[in-house]
Design a protein around this motif. Structure first.
Motif, PDB file in Angstrom:
ATOM      1  N   TRP A 154     -55.641  25.550 -34.665  1.00  9.67           N
ATOM      2  CA  TRP A 154     -55.464  26.907 -35.219  1.00  9.67           C
ATOM      3  C   TRP A 154     -54.333  26.916 -36.246  1.00  9.67           C
ATOM      4  N   ALA A 155     -53.381  25.996 -36.117  1.00 10.06           N
ATOM      5  CA  ALA A 155     -52.199  26.020 -36.994  1.00 10.06           C
ATOM      6  C   ALA A 155     -52.494  25.497 -38.396  1.00 10.06           C
ATOM      7  N   ILE A 156     -53.600  24.778 -38.583  1.00 11.95           N
ATOM      8  CA  ILE A 156     -53.809  24.088 -39.868  1.00 11.95           C
ATOM      9  C   ILE A 156     -53.701  25.035 -41.066  1.00 11.95           C
ATOM     10  N   PRO A 157     -54.449  26.157 -41.082  1.00 10.37           N
ATOM     11  CA  PRO A 157     -54.345  27.010 -42.288  1.00 10.37           C
ATOM     12  C   PRO A 157     -53.018  27.741 -42.415  1.00 10.37           C
ATOM     13  N   ARG A 158     -52.167  27.637 -41.387  1.00  5.10           N
ATOM     14  CA  ARG A 158     -50.894  28.367 -41.423  1.00  5.10           C
ATOM     15  C   ARG A 158     -49.741  27.484 -41.890  1.00  5.10           C
ATOM     16  N   LEU A 159     -50.037  26.204 -42.116  1.00  4.65           N
ATOM     17  CA  LEU A 159     -49.001  25.279 -42.581  1.00  4.65           C
ATOM     18  C   LEU A 159     -49.293  24.897 -44.027  1.00  4.65           C
ATOM     19  N   HIS A 160     -48.312  24.244 -44.644  1.00  2.00           N
ATOM     20  CA  HIS A 160     -48.455  23.855 -46.048  1.00  2.00           C
ATOM     21  C   HIS A 160     -47.903  22.448 -46.254  1.00  2.00           C
ATOM     22  N   GLY A 161     -48.329  21.834 -47.329  1.00  3.09           N
ATOM     23  CA  GLY A 161     -47.713  20.596 -47.800  1.00  3.09           C
ATOM     24  C   GLY A 161     -47.651  19.496 -46.758  1.00  3.09           C
ATOM     25  N   ARG A 162     -46.457  18.918 -46.574  1.00  2.94           N
ATOM     26  CA  ARG A 162     -46.304  17.736 -45.704  1.00  2.94           C
ATOM     27  C   ARG A 162     -46.658  18.048 -44.259  1.00  2.94           C
ATOM     28  N   ALA A 163     -46.267  19.228 -43.774  1.00  3.03           N
ATOM     29  CA  ALA A 163     -46.544  19.563 -42.376  1.00  3.03           C
ATOM     30  C   ALA A 163     -48.052  19.683 -42.148  1.00  3.03           C
ATOM     31  N   LYS A 164     -48.741  20.317 -43.090  1.00  2.00           N
ATOM     32  CA  LYS A 164     -50.197  20.457 -42.958  1.00  2.00           C
ATOM     33  C   LYS A 164     -50.858  19.082 -42.991  1.00  2.00           C
ATOM     34  N   SER A 165     -50.437  18.257 -43.928  1.00  3.51           N
ATOM     35  CA  SER A 165     -51.013  16.923 -44.064  1.00  3.51           C
ATOM     36  C   SER A 165     -50.810  16.117 -42.774  1.00  3.51           C
ATOM     37  N   ALA A 166     -49.619  16.228 -42.169  1.00  2.18           N
ATOM     38  CA  ALA A 166     -49.343  15.485 -40.938  1.00  2.18           C
ATOM     39  C   ALA A 166     -50.197  16.000 -39.777  1.00  2.18           C
ATOM     40  N   LEU A 167     -50.330  17.324 -39.697  1.00  4.58           N
ATOM     41  CA  LEU A 167     -51.141  17.875 -38.605  1.00  4.58           C
ATOM     42  C   LEU A 167     -52.593  17.412 -38.737  1.00  4.58           C
ATOM     43  N   VAL A 168     -53.122  17.435 -39.963  1.00  5.27           N
ATOM     44  CA  VAL A 168     -54.508  17.001 -40.160  1.00  5.27           C
ATOM     45  C   VAL A 168     -54.653  15.507 -39.855  1.00  5.27           C
ATOM     46  N   GLU A 169     -53.637  14.731 -40.204  1.00  3.48           N
ATOM     47  CA  GLU A 169     -53.689  13.291 -39.913  1.00  3.48           C
ATOM     48  C   GLU A 169     -53.792  13.063 -38.394  1.00  3.48           C
ATOM     49  N   ILE A 170     -53.009  13.813 -37.622  1.00  9.12           N
ATOM     50  CA  ILE A 170     -53.058  13.696 -36.159  1.00  9.12           C
ATOM     51  C   ILE A 170     -54.402  14.191 -35.627  1.00  9.12           C
ATOM     52  N   GLN A 171     -54.805  15.373 -36.096  1.00  8.65           N
ATOM     53  CA  GLN A 171     -56.029  15.978 -35.558  1.00  8.65           C
ATOM     54  C   GLN A 171     -57.257  15.141 -35.907  1.00  8.65           C
ATOM     55  N   ALA A 172     -57.273  14.541 -37.100  1.00  7.16           N
ATOM     56  CA  ALA A 172     -58.418  13.698 -37.476  1.00  7.16           C
ATOM     57  C   ALA A 172     -58.573  12.561 -36.471  1.00  7.16           C
ATOM     58  N   ASP A 173     -57.453  12.008 -36.027  1.00  7.51           N
ATOM     59  CA  ASP A 173     -57.502  10.934 -35.036  1.00  7.51           C
ATOM     60  C   ASP A 173     -57.954  11.486 -33.680  1.00  7.51           C
ATOM     61  N   GLU A 174     -57.458  12.674 -33.309  1.00  5.49           N
ATOM     62  CA  GLU A 174     -57.894  13.318 -32.064  1.00  5.49           C
ATOM     63  C   GLU A 174     -59.409  13.538 -32.068  1.00  5.49           C
ATOM     64  N   TYR A 175     -59.928  13.862 -33.251  1.00  2.00           N
ATOM     65  CA  TYR A 175     -61.353  14.167 -33.363  1.00  2.00           C
ATOM     66  C   TYR A 175     -62.175  12.927 -33.735  1.00  2.00           C
TER      67      TYR A 175
END
Ligand code: FES
Lengths: 334, 90
Positions: A154-175
């Motif tokens: 849920w947090a992905i669209p609420r973050l920006h830049g480096r934090a968003k990129s890091a969250l997506v990097e983690i979540q992509a691995d989770e998925y």
């Protein structure tokens, strides 16, 4: 998921109204919820209120069988949810001390998880647990792990830049990194089947204690409110930072008990994955977010501390029951 | 896809008191010269020597107190009241 059984007055009325069709009258639900909140000894362990909150949140995830999808955004239901959420958050803030970083947030996160010394269920599984106790633990994990990673997304669209990129990097691995069979929730479903358990979402909804719902609701509360985006990031960081070593202990315990590779695969995967995620979550995600939005640095640390406290209460509670030879569930597994 | 990813050179980032984080495509070989296939796009190489799944990190660096820098002299975190142990003590 199938609609579970009620655990008190609030869930009785809630389930009756939700299954009665769209826009059933809700006045009695609001009044009953207000009374139940006032009467509750501890919202954090209240079966009825935590299940009610879970069911309302579930409308935003996979939904409830036989319940109209339009309930998800019914303002009257959202108003009831908000009453429980307000008391839930207030109880959390009373129970969890607000940590403050003296230098930087990622260093403070590492210190927080290092100092966390609650009773360890994984060490118990490694050395002492029985196969039946392991099955109970797996059943308790189903509520979150069959939708592992979803509340943090849920947090992905609420973050920006480096934090968003890091969250997506983690979540992509989770998925599963593009491989559906490596979705962590899918690997966990295979582990459940390997242990002779039902892998349908909600199969043990009537079995698990309230604290399982509290743990899940904590993530949904943080994840569904943009105001609390720092807290969901901190929650993810603490979760990932306390996962790899316990998962190794779980895997060792499961092998000791003779469970097969299909069951240990989930835990082996997390030893390696979460050693990576720990670094990404603490530094690239939480550290960057604190740099970019210093005003929510304390929320990041609060989310982490709440994760450690609520999950410590959940899993420590299971261990206490096992140590006195009792089941941790509300009714025996089939 | 592969053209896009090979346009980015591999990178290695060192984590204080922890592993090396590797991103990008590169070949990895073990002591015997056998190729090691990482299970994920971004992976962590152990540099403390204590991991049970070498060459990858398994978090053991925390157990052995691996430090890449001298430990700071003051606490990294402080708490508002109530004390942090109240919840677990119940
Ligand atoms: S660096 Fe993490 S286990 Fe060695």
């Amino acid at each position: 998921m199938d609609v579970p059984s009620a655990r008190g007055e609030v869930t009785e009325i809630l389930i009756a109204r939700l299954t009665a069709g769209e826009r059933a009258p809700l006045d009695d639900l609001a009044a009953t919820t207000t009374a139940a909140l006032a009467a509750s000894d501890d919202v954090l362990t209240d079966d009825d209120l935590q299940l009610a909150l879970f069911l309302m949140y579930e409308l935003h995830y996979g939904g409830l069988d036989g319940v109209a999808d339009t309930w998800e955004w019914d303002p009257r239901l959202l108003a009831v949810r908000e009453r429980i959420e307000r008391e839930f958050e207030a109880a959390l803030r009373r129970a969890v001390s607000q940590p403050r970083a003296t230098r930087d947030v990622s260093e403070a996160l590492f210190a927080l998880v290092t100092d966390d010394d609650g009773p360890s269920l994984s060490a118990f599984v490694e050395r002492d647990a029985t196969a039946e106790q392991v099955r109970e633990i797996l059943a308790c994990r189903t509520i979150y792990t069959l939708k592992e990673a979803d509340p943090h997304s849920w947090a992905i669209p609420r973050l920006h830049g480096r934090a968003k990129s890091a969250l997506v990097e983690i979540q992509a691995d989770e998925y599963g990194g593009g491989r559906p069979e490596r979705l962590h929730a899918t690997i966990f479903a295979a582990a459940l089947r390997g242990a002779g358990l039902d892998d349908r979402y909600g199969a043990y909804a009537d079995h698990v204690p309230a604290t399982v719902y509290t743990s899940m609701n904590l993530m949904s509360l943080f994840g569904l409110h943009r105001r609390l985006r720092g807290a969901i990031v901190g929650h993810l960081a603490a979760y990932e930072m306390t996962s790899s070593l316990p998962c190794r202990a779980y895997a060792t315990g499961l092998r000791r008990l003779g469970f097969g590779d299909d069951v240990t695969d989930y835990f082996d995967e997390h030893v390696e994955a979460d050693a990576v995620h720990e670094q990404l979550a603490a530094r690239d995600l939480a550290g960057s977010l604190a740099d970019d939005e210093p005003e929510i640095a304390n929320d990041i640390l609060f989310g982490a501390a709440a994760c450690l406290a609520i999950d410590g209460r959940l899993w420590g509670g299971l261990r206490e029951r096992f140590e006195v030879g009792e089941s941790a569930l509300r009714k025996p597994l089939p | 896809m592969s053209a896009a990813s090979s346009a980015h050179p591999a990178s290695i980032t060192s984590c204080p008191d922890g592993p090396l984080i590797v991103r990008g495509e590169l070949a990895l070989f073990d002591d015997q010269g056998e190729a090691v296939m990482p299970n994920r796009r971004t992976f962590a190489l152990c540099r403390c020597g204590a991991s049970a799944i070498r060459p990858f990190c398994d978090g053991s660096h925390k157990l052995v107190g691996f430090r890449t820098t001298p430990p700071p002299r003051t606490a990294a975190v402080t708490f508002d009241e109530p004390a942090p142990s109240t919840l677990n003590a119940e």
